[in-house]
Write a protein that holds these residues in place. Sequence first.
Motif, PDB file in Angstrom:
ATOM      1  N   ILE A  60       1.282   8.969  17.024  1.00 17.55           N
ATOM      2  CA  ILE A  60       0.459   9.347  15.887  1.00 17.55           C
ATOM      3  C   ILE A  60       1.043  10.612  15.269  1.00 17.55           C
ATOM      4  N   GLN A  61       1.190  10.568  13.958  1.00 18.63           N
ATOM      5  CA  GLN A  61       1.759  11.708  13.242  1.00 18.63           C
ATOM      6  C   GLN A  61       0.842  12.104  12.096  1.00 18.63           C
ATOM      7  N   GLN A  62       1.009  13.319  11.647  1.00 23.31           N
ATOM      8  CA  GLN A  62       0.201  13.814  10.542  1.00 23.31           C
ATOM      9  C   GLN A  62       0.485  12.991   9.290  1.00 23.31           C
ATOM     10  N   GLY A  63      -0.540  12.662   8.548  1.00 23.16           N
ATOM     11  CA  GLY A  63      -0.383  11.928   7.310  1.00 23.16           C
ATOM     12  C   GLY A  63      -0.559  10.431   7.446  1.00 23.16           C
ATOM     13  N   MET A  64      -0.808   9.947   8.673  1.00 22.99           N
ATOM     14  CA  MET A  64      -1.006   8.511   8.879  1.00 22.99           C
ATOM     15  C   MET A  64      -2.392   8.099   8.414  1.00 22.99           C
ATOM     16  N   SER A  65      -2.488   6.854   7.991  1.00 24.43           N
ATOM     17  CA  SER A  65      -3.795   6.323   7.597  1.00 24.43           C
ATOM     18  C   SER A  65      -4.603   5.985   8.846  1.00 24.43           C
ATOM     19  N   THR A  66      -5.890   5.795   8.655  1.00 27.46           N
ATOM     20  CA  THR A  66      -6.737   5.435   9.790  1.00 27.46           C
ATOM     21  C   THR A  66      -6.353   4.074  10.355  1.00 27.46           C
ATOM     22  N   LYS A  67      -5.876   3.174   9.509  1.00 25.07           N
ATOM     23  CA  LYS A  67      -5.462   1.855   9.986  1.00 25.07           C
ATOM     24  C   LYS A  67      -4.239   1.975  10.897  1.00 25.07           C
ATOM     25  N   GLU A  68      -3.269   2.801  10.511  1.00 26.85           N
ATOM     26  CA  GLU A  68      -2.076   3.002  11.342  1.00 26.85           C
ATOM     27  C   GLU A  68      -2.451   3.629  12.683  1.00 26.85           C
ATOM     28  N   ILE A  69      -3.321   4.631  12.649  1.00 28.00           N
ATOM     29  CA  ILE A  69      -3.748   5.308  13.878  1.00 28.00           C
ATOM     30  C   ILE A  69      -4.503   4.337  14.781  1.00 28.00           C
ATOM     31  N   SER A  70      -5.396   3.538  14.200  1.00 28.57           N
ATOM     32  CA  SER A  70      -6.176   2.606  15.025  1.00 28.57           C
ATOM     33  C   SER A  70      -5.278   1.540  15.647  1.00 28.57           C
ATOM     34  N   GLU A  71      -4.229   1.113  14.957  1.00 33.13           N
ATOM     35  CA  GLU A  71      -3.294   0.132  15.530  1.00 33.13           C
ATOM     36  C   GLU A  71      -2.530   0.721  16.712  1.00 33.13           C
ATOM     37  N   ILE A  72      -2.126   1.976  16.595  1.00 35.91           N
ATOM     38  CA  ILE A  72      -1.407   2.635  17.695  1.00 35.91           C
ATOM     39  C   ILE A  72      -2.319   2.783  18.905  1.00 35.91           C
ATOM     40  N   MET A  91       0.849  -1.158   0.000  1.00 36.26           N
ATOM     41  CA  MET A  91       0.000   0.000   0.000  1.00 36.26           C
ATOM     42  C   MET A  91       0.902   1.231   0.000  1.00 36.26           C
ATOM     43  N   GLU A  92       0.748   2.052  -0.971  1.00 37.67           N
ATOM     44  CA  GLU A  92       1.521   3.281  -1.048  1.00 37.67           C
ATOM     45  C   GLU A  92       0.702   4.435  -0.486  1.00 37.67           C
ATOM     46  N   ILE A  93       1.384   5.371   0.148  1.00 36.11           N
ATOM     47  CA  ILE A  93       0.732   6.535   0.736  1.00 36.11           C
ATOM     48  C   ILE A  93       1.089   7.749  -0.099  1.00 36.11           C
ATOM     49  N   LEU A  94       0.090   8.524  -0.475  1.00 39.77           N
ATOM     50  CA  LEU A  94       0.306   9.751  -1.221  1.00 39.77           C
ATOM     51  C   LEU A  94       0.256  10.907  -0.242  1.00 39.77           C
ATOM     52  N   SER A  95       1.343  11.649  -0.156  1.00 41.34           N
ATOM     53  CA  SER A  95       1.376  12.786   0.756  1.00 41.34           C
ATOM     54  C   SER A  95       2.196  13.893   0.124  1.00 41.34           C
TER      55      SER A  95
END
Length: 75
Positions: free
Chosen positions: A34-46, A1-5
């Motif tokens: 949690i940092q700016q630009g993270m996906s909801t999946k990354e935030i929910s895992e943290i 999964m690539e992130i576009l930022s």
Amino acid sequence: MEILSFNTNNVDNSYSNNDVLSVFKEISKKNASIQQGMSTKEISEIVSDKLITIVKAQFEATKNKYETKEKIKSI
């Protein structure tokens, strides 16, 4: 999964750059904040990891309190 930022300074592409065998490692590299630009999946895992840590600590404290109370009763 690539992130576009558009702000690449604050983005840690933890999902796109992992090696294939990283799922089998006992200790995986995870972001702890949690940092700016993270996906909801990354935030929910943290958030989930932090909640699980808190609940485990509460269970351990309750277990210790119960064991101490049982030791006092048996004396």
